[in-house]
Design a protein around this motif. Structure first.
Motif, PDB file in Angstrom:
ATOM      1  N   ASP A  17     -29.038  22.890   8.987  1.00 12.96           N
ATOM      2  CA  ASP A  17     -30.484  22.461   9.556  1.00 12.96           C
ATOM      3  C   ASP A  17     -30.686  21.002   9.381  1.00 12.96           C
ATOM      4  O   ASP A  17     -30.578  20.759   8.231  1.00 12.96           O
ATOM      5  N   LEU A  18     -31.052  20.099  10.356  1.00  8.17           N
ATOM      6  CA  LEU A  18     -31.341  18.767   9.901  1.00  8.17           C
ATOM      7  C   LEU A  18     -32.680  18.685  10.250  1.00  8.17           C
ATOM      8  O   LEU A  18     -33.429  18.957  11.201  1.00  8.17           O
ATOM      9  N   ASN A  19     -33.410  18.042   9.169  1.00  6.92           N
ATOM     10  CA  ASN A  19     -34.856  17.808   9.334  1.00  6.92           C
ATOM     11  C   ASN A  19     -35.286  16.774   8.389  1.00  6.92           C
ATOM     12  O   ASN A  19     -35.395  16.884   7.327  1.00  6.92           O
ATOM     13  N   PHE A  20     -35.137  15.311   8.960  1.00  3.70           N
ATOM     14  CA  PHE A  20     -35.320  14.194   8.011  1.00  3.70           C
ATOM     15  C   PHE A  20     -35.891  12.990   8.706  1.00  3.70           C
ATOM     16  O   PHE A  20     -35.685  12.867   9.798  1.00  3.70           O
ATOM     17  N   LEU A  21     -36.311  11.974   8.069  1.00  3.11           N
ATOM     18  CA  LEU A  21     -36.827  11.031   8.348  1.00  3.11           C
ATOM     19  C   LEU A  21     -35.858   9.674   7.930  1.00  3.11           C
ATOM     20  O   LEU A  21     -35.279   9.817   6.768  1.00  3.11           O
ATOM     21  N   LEU A  22     -35.820   8.899   8.829  1.00  3.04           N
ATOM     22  CA  LEU A  22     -34.681   7.737   8.752  1.00  3.04           C
ATOM     23  C   LEU A  22     -35.302   6.340   8.958  1.00  3.04           C
ATOM     24  O   LEU A  22     -35.592   6.142  10.031  1.00  3.04           O
ATOM     25  N   THR A  23     -34.939   5.615   8.181  1.00  2.00           N
ATOM     26  CA  THR A  23     -35.700   4.050   8.258  1.00  2.00           C
ATOM     27  C   THR A  23     -33.838   3.308   8.722  1.00  2.00           C
ATOM     28  O   THR A  23     -33.346   3.424   7.577  1.00  2.00           O
ATOM     29  N   LEU A  24     -34.017   2.698   9.635  1.00  2.59           N
ATOM     30  CA  LEU A  24     -32.747   2.047   9.938  1.00  2.59           C
ATOM     31  C   LEU A  24     -33.110   0.687   9.436  1.00  2.59           C
ATOM     32  O   LEU A  24     -33.897   0.090   9.263  1.00  2.59           O
ATOM     33  N   ASP A  25     -31.595   0.084   9.516  1.00  2.00           N
ATOM     34  CA  ASP A  25     -31.755  -1.260   9.054  1.00  2.00           C
ATOM     35  C   ASP A  25     -32.077  -2.108  10.514  1.00  2.00           C
ATOM     36  O   ASP A  25     -32.150  -1.421  11.350  1.00  2.00           O
ATOM     37  N   THR A  26     -32.415  -3.357   9.943  1.00  2.00           N
ATOM     38  CA  THR A  26     -32.661  -4.215  11.299  1.00  2.00           C
ATOM     39  C   THR A  26     -31.663  -4.156  12.402  1.00  2.00           C
ATOM     40  O   THR A  26     -30.564  -4.096  12.223  1.00  2.00           O
ATOM     41  N   ILE A  27     -32.379  -3.924  13.769  1.00  2.00           N
ATOM     42  CA  ILE A  27     -31.387  -3.966  14.940  1.00  2.00           C
ATOM     43  C   ILE A  27     -31.549  -5.242  15.474  1.00  2.00           C
ATOM     44  O   ILE A  27     -32.609  -5.552  15.653  1.00  2.00           O
ATOM     45  N   ASN A  28     -30.146  -5.757  15.781  1.00  2.00           N
ATOM     46  CA  ASN A  28     -30.357  -7.065  16.475  1.00  2.00           C
ATOM     47  C   ASN A  28     -29.932  -6.950  17.821  1.00  2.00           C
ATOM     48  O   ASN A  28     -28.688  -6.017  18.002  1.00  2.00           O
ATOM     49  N   TYR A  29     -30.628  -7.282  18.674  1.00  2.00           N
ATOM     50  CA  TYR A  29     -30.315  -6.941  20.065  1.00  2.00           C
ATOM     51  C   TYR A  29     -30.638  -7.981  21.117  1.00  2.00           C
ATOM     52  O   TYR A  29     -31.815  -8.422  21.016  1.00  2.00           O
ATOM     53  N   ALA A  40     -37.429   7.101  11.802  1.00  2.00           N
ATOM     54  CA  ALA A  40     -37.116   7.845  12.988  1.00  2.00           C
ATOM     55  C   ALA A  40     -37.150   9.405  12.386  1.00  2.00           C
ATOM     56  O   ALA A  40     -36.801   9.855  11.502  1.00  2.00           O
ATOM     57  N   SER A  41     -37.695  10.103  13.225  1.00  2.00           N
ATOM     58  CA  SER A  41     -37.719  11.689  12.689  1.00  2.00           C
ATOM     59  C   SER A  41     -36.416  12.486  13.564  1.00  2.00           C
ATOM     60  O   SER A  41     -36.204  12.210  14.642  1.00  2.00           O
ATOM     61  N   VAL A  42     -35.508  13.064  12.515  1.00  2.00           N
ATOM     62  CA  VAL A  42     -34.471  13.390  13.172  1.00  2.00           C
ATOM     63  C   VAL A  42     -34.435  15.072  12.883  1.00  2.00           C
ATOM     64  O   VAL A  42     -34.884  15.615  11.747  1.00  2.00           O
ATOM     65  N   THR A  43     -34.494  15.874  14.071  1.00  2.00           N
ATOM     66  CA  THR A  43     -34.500  17.563  13.897  1.00  2.00           C
ATOM     67  C   THR A  43     -33.417  17.846  14.885  1.00  2.00           C
ATOM     68  O   THR A  43     -33.163  17.446  15.885  1.00  2.00           O
ATOM     69  N   GLY A  44     -32.580  18.754  14.104  1.00  2.00           N
ATOM     70  CA  GLY A  44     -31.636  19.446  14.753  1.00  2.00           C
ATOM     71  C   GLY A  44     -30.859  20.372  13.910  1.00  2.00           C
ATOM     72  O   GLY A  44     -31.009  20.797  12.791  1.00  2.00           O
ATOM     73  N   GLU A  58     -32.608  15.632  18.046  1.00  2.00           N
ATOM     74  CA  GLU A  58     -33.567  15.137  18.626  1.00  2.00           C
ATOM     75  C   GLU A  58     -34.012  14.066  17.742  1.00  2.00           C
ATOM     76  O   GLU A  58     -34.330  14.342  16.425  1.00  2.00           O
ATOM     77  N   VAL A  59     -34.122  12.631  18.328  1.00  2.00           N
ATOM     78  CA  VAL A  59     -34.713  11.688  17.415  1.00  2.00           C
ATOM     79  C   VAL A  59     -35.663  10.999  18.016  1.00  2.00           C
ATOM     80  O   VAL A  59     -35.964  10.738  19.297  1.00  2.00           O
ATOM     81  N   TYR A  60     -36.857  10.924  17.321  1.00  2.00           N
ATOM     82  CA  TYR A  60     -38.085  10.221  17.694  1.00  2.00           C
ATOM     83  C   TYR A  60     -38.285   9.004  16.832  1.00  2.00           C
ATOM     84  O   TYR A  60     -38.396   9.211  15.620  1.00  2.00           O
ATOM     85  N   THR A  61     -38.477   8.037  17.484  1.00  2.00           N
ATOM     86  CA  THR A  61     -38.993   6.686  16.697  1.00  2.00           C
ATOM     87  C   THR A  61     -39.811   5.817  17.497  1.00  2.00           C
ATOM     88  O   THR A  61     -40.015   6.122  18.865  1.00  2.00           O
ATOM     89  N   GLU A  62     -40.288   4.870  17.070  1.00  2.00           N
ATOM     90  CA  GLU A  62     -41.153   3.680  17.716  1.00  2.00           C
ATOM     91  C   GLU A  62     -40.648   2.332  17.273  1.00  2.00           C
ATOM     92  O   GLU A  62     -40.657   1.943  15.912  1.00  2.00           O
ATOM     93  N   PHE A  63     -40.566   1.620  18.084  1.00  2.00           N
ATOM     94  CA  PHE A  63     -40.047   0.125  17.819  1.00  2.00           C
ATOM     95  C   PHE A  63     -41.335  -1.145  18.219  1.00  2.00           C
ATOM     96  O   PHE A  63     -42.011  -0.584  19.109  1.00  2.00           O
ATOM     97  N   GLN A  64     -41.097  -1.920  17.758  1.00  2.00           N
ATOM     98  CA  GLN A  64     -41.770  -3.196  18.318  1.00  2.00           C
ATOM     99  C   GLN A  64     -40.808  -4.195  18.911  1.00  2.00           C
ATOM    100  O   GLN A  64     -39.929  -4.534  18.120  1.00  2.00           O
ATOM    101  N   ASP A  79     -37.452   8.539  22.271  1.00  2.00           N
ATOM    102  CA  ASP A  79     -37.111   9.943  22.183  1.00  2.00           C
ATOM    103  C   ASP A  79     -35.735  10.160  22.882  1.00  2.00           C
ATOM    104  O   ASP A  79     -35.510   9.841  23.998  1.00  2.00           O
ATOM    105  N   THR A  80     -34.672  10.576  22.100  1.00  2.00           N
ATOM    106  CA  THR A  80     -33.381  10.796  22.534  1.00  2.00           C
ATOM    107  C   THR A  80     -32.671  12.113  21.994  1.00  2.00           C
ATOM    108  O   THR A  80     -33.210  12.444  20.973  1.00  2.00           O
ATOM    109  N   ASN A  81     -31.814  12.536  22.598  1.00  3.76           N
ATOM    110  CA  ASN A  81     -31.043  13.699  22.179  1.00  3.76           C
ATOM    111  C   ASN A  81     -29.634  13.185  21.650  1.00  3.76           C
ATOM    112  O   ASN A  81     -29.128  12.519  22.603  1.00  3.76           O
TER     113      ASN A  81
END
Ligand SMILES: [Zn+2]
Ligand SMILES: [Zn+2]
Length: 178
Positions: A17-29, A40-44, A58-64, A79-81
């Motif tokens: 089972d997966l249930n953890f929080l994940l801080t991502l590196d900076t995303i260049n877009y 990001a909260s990751v559950t699955g 399922e991944v849920y996070t929020e960006f600015q 919110d993505t699967n």
């Protein structure tokens, strides 16, 4: 977030089972740096079926992010699967396997879920970030925010300016202010 798949592969019916929080590196877009507002909260789970390992979560996070049209920064929840089959990087390709699932490759029985989640999020980001669906953007001539007020510029030319880089419009606005 690295997970060792060795035990999962040995016992055929096991799952993790997966249930953890994940801080991502900076995303260049597209030249912009996207800030992550919350981890990001990751559950699955990771599970084995027919000798194959699958990941579903399922991944849920929020960006600015900055609006592609008016440049205003706003919060962008996501919110993505993720649903994929995990395949050893050096595995021989199974020719008979017609079902083309999303494949995630791993090395040495270790899967780096942070990397999988990060790549998936980048794939899900839209080409254009809009603060509102009908954001009117910046005037291509004076650089004014058309959501706030309608300026006096020639609107016929403005239509043409649809593809104009909003950063250029912003620059023009700054020049006008001088
Ligand atoms: Zn906008
Ligand atoms: Zn204008």
């Amino acid at each position: 977030m690295k997970i060792d798949l060795t035990s999962l592969k040995r016992e055929k019916k096991s799952q993790v089972d997966l249930n953890f929080l994940l801080t991502l590196d900076t995303i260049n877009y597209h030249g912009d740096v996207i800030k992550q507002l919350s981890p990001a909260s990751v559950t699955g789970k990771l599970y084995v079926m027919n000798d194959k390992i699958f990941l579903t979560c399922e991944v849920y996070t929020e960006f600015q992010v900055n609006c592609s049209r008016c440049l205003k920064s706003f919060n962008y929840p996501m919110d993505t699967n993720i649903s994929a089959e995990l395949v050893r990087e050096d595995a021989v390709e199974d020719e008979d396997d017609d079902e083309i699932d999303d494949l995630v490759y791993y090395q040495d029985d270790i899967i780096d879920l942070a990397e999988v989640v990060r790549e998936n999020i980048i794939l899900q980001l839209p080409m254009k970030m809009l603060c509102t669906e009908n954001c009117r953007g910046l005037c291509s001539q004076c650089g004014g925010d058309l959501n706030l007020h309608q300026c006096e510029c020639n609107s016929a030319e403005e239509e043409e300016g649809e593809g104009l880089d909003p950063r250029l419009a912003k620059l023009r606005k700054l020049l006008h202010q001088d």
